[in-house]
Every structure is written in structure tokens, then in C-alpha cells.
Design an enzyme around this catalytic site. Structure first.
Site, PDB file in Angstrom:
ATOM      1  N   ASP A   1     -18.632 -25.784 -16.204  1.00 39.82           N
ATOM      2  CA  ASP A   1     -17.573 -24.784 -16.163  1.00 39.82           C
ATOM      3  C   ASP A   1     -16.998 -24.700 -17.581  1.00 39.82           C
ATOM      4  OD1 ASP A   1     -15.510 -23.068 -15.155  1.00 39.82           O
ATOM      5  OD2 ASP A   1     -14.186 -24.798 -15.006  1.00 39.82           O
TER       6      ASP A   1
ATOM      7  N   ASP B   1     -13.335 -23.058 -18.526  1.00 37.25           N
ATOM      8  CA  ASP B   1     -11.885 -23.224 -18.549  1.00 37.25           C
ATOM      9  C   ASP B   1     -11.488 -24.508 -17.828  1.00 37.25           C
ATOM     10  OD1 ASP B   1     -10.712 -20.547 -19.690  1.00 37.25           O
ATOM     11  OD2 ASP B   1     -12.329 -19.970 -18.341  1.00 37.25           O
TER      12      ASP B   1
ATOM     13  N   SER C   1     -18.900 -19.716 -15.467  1.00 34.11           N
ATOM     14  CA  SER C   1     -17.466 -19.602 -15.707  1.00 34.11           C
ATOM     15  C   SER C   1     -16.859 -18.420 -14.964  1.00 34.11           C
ATOM     16  CB  SER C   1     -17.209 -19.430 -17.212  1.00 34.11           C
ATOM     17  OG  SER C   1     -15.843 -19.196 -17.478  1.00 34.11           O
TER      18      SER C   1
END
Length: 217
Positions: free
Chosen positions: A9, A11, A108
Site C-alpha cells: 500500500d 498511504d 493504492s
């Protein structure tokens, strides 16, 4: 076959951006006469661009079409990243370390324009064999769509992947796709106990993302 790919991922895993997203969205909602709620950012973590922009417009009362909301907020975030990409400690090293042993993917909830900007500024673009935003699949996290799609782009089965996630929705998404899940919780937006139960291993930071943690061996 064991683990053949690692999917990150972005963030909350590679960059410390959730508080930045929260500030930008909160200020935008206030500016547009909406009503920000204490749990708004937590709810939006993992949502696709289409989903969170609709949430701002429909649920928080921003009086603009969702596509305009998305464009405005993304432009504001891009301006922040142009000043500084908030890389988390050990992020660059973890990506490079994993790239020596496995195919790498990035799945993401950020829009593609911001993903590309972050990877370029961090010098990590060439380390990923496949990059995908949830805005390009049917549903955002916690649905498994983005993780299933990134495995397909990498040319591997989802069950051959280890996913590195931080949020409740992200952990649930990777688990639903059938991936081995490593949790790297962020203290400011911690995942739920239920979501953490999906993780094979919980680590404190990316320095602990060793080959043994990735493979479980």
C-alpha cells in the site's frame, strides 16, 4: 509455490500522508460549507477517488459535483507533495530490499497522478513491476478488487503475494483477496482489532520487514 511477489500500500505504509489527506479534505469541506465529522478521515481510508469524492459531496455537504470535488482535492494534495513527499522511515530501503528478492506491486487508494508523483520523487518508480490505483477498479478497499487486479498484472496468483498494509480497510481488502497480510499500524489512525486479526504478522515499522516476515518461514 510460496511467496513470489510483495504488494505495498502507499498511504500510511510508504508515506505518512493520512494526516495530510485529513487536513486538506477538512479545510476543503469547511471552505465549501460542508460539515466535517470526527470520523470522516477514518471512514475514507481505503475508499477509491470516486467513493471519497461522493462521500464529501453527498454525506458531508460539499455543494459541488463529485468529479469537481475529486479534481480540487487532488490538486491540493499534489501541491503538498510537490513541496515535500512525507516518506516514512525505512520505506525506500524496504522497497529496495524486497525488490532484490520478489516482484513488487503497489495497490493504492490514491489516484494515479499522486502515486506517480510520489514514486518519482522517492526514486522508486523502477522498483515496481506493476502499480494500480483503486480508482481503476470496480470498488475501493475493503473490497479485494485492487489486490486481485494487481496480482493479475504481476502475473501471479493472489495467494502467492504478501501485502503490506496499515488501515482497517486495507487489511481487510488484502485478506479478502487471499494474500498473506503484514500489518504496519499507524498510531494516529490505528486499525481495528478485527482488522488486525487478518494479519499474519504485525510489525512496528518497515525496518522489521525482513525476508522471514514476508514469507513466514
Amino acid at each position: 509455490m510460496g511467496i513470489t511477489a510483495v504488494v505495498f500500500d502507499m498511504d500510511g505504509v510508504l508515506i505518512d500522508s493520512e494526516s495530510m489527506w485529513a487536513q486538506v479534505r477538512h479545510e476543503y469541506v469547511d471552505l465549501k460549507g460542508g460539515r466535517w465529522q470526527p470520523d470522516s478521515q477514518q471512514k475514507m481510508m481505503g475508499m477509491s477517488t470516486q467513493e471519497w469524492s461522493a462521500y464529501l459531496a453527498d454525506d458531508l455537504g460539499v455543494a459541488q459535483p463529485a468529479d469537481e470535488v475529486a479534481a480540487d482535492v487532488i490538486d491540493l494534495m499534489a501541491a503538498r507533495y510537490a513541496e515535500r513527499v512525507p516518506l516514512l522511515p525505512g520505506a525506500v530501503e524496504a522497497v529496495r530490499r524486497c525488490a532484490d528478492s520478489w516482484k513488487l506491486g503497489l495497490a493504492s487508494s490514491s489516484p494515479t497522478t499522486l502515486i506517480d508523483l510520489v514514486l518519482q520523487q522517492a526514486g522508486l518508480t523502477d522498483h515496481f513491476a506493476a502499480v494500480l490505483s483503486s480508482e481503476d477498479v470496480g470498488r475501493g478497499k475493503p473490497a479485494p478488487d485492487v489486490y486481485l487486479a494487481i496480482a493479475q498484472r504481476l502475473g501471479v496468483e493472489a495467494t502467492e503475494c504478501t501485502a503490506v498494509e496499515d488501515s482497517s480497510n486495507g487489511l481487510a481488502s488484502a485478506h479478502a483477496a487471499g494474500m498473506r497480510v503484514i500489518a504496519v499500524p499507524r498510531p494516529d489512525y490505528p486499525p481495528s482489532t478485527e482488522a488486525l486479526a487478518h494479519a499474519a504478522v504485525v510489525i512496528d515499522d518497515l525496518d522489521q520487514l525482513t525476508a522471514e516476515v514476508v514469507t513466514g518461514s
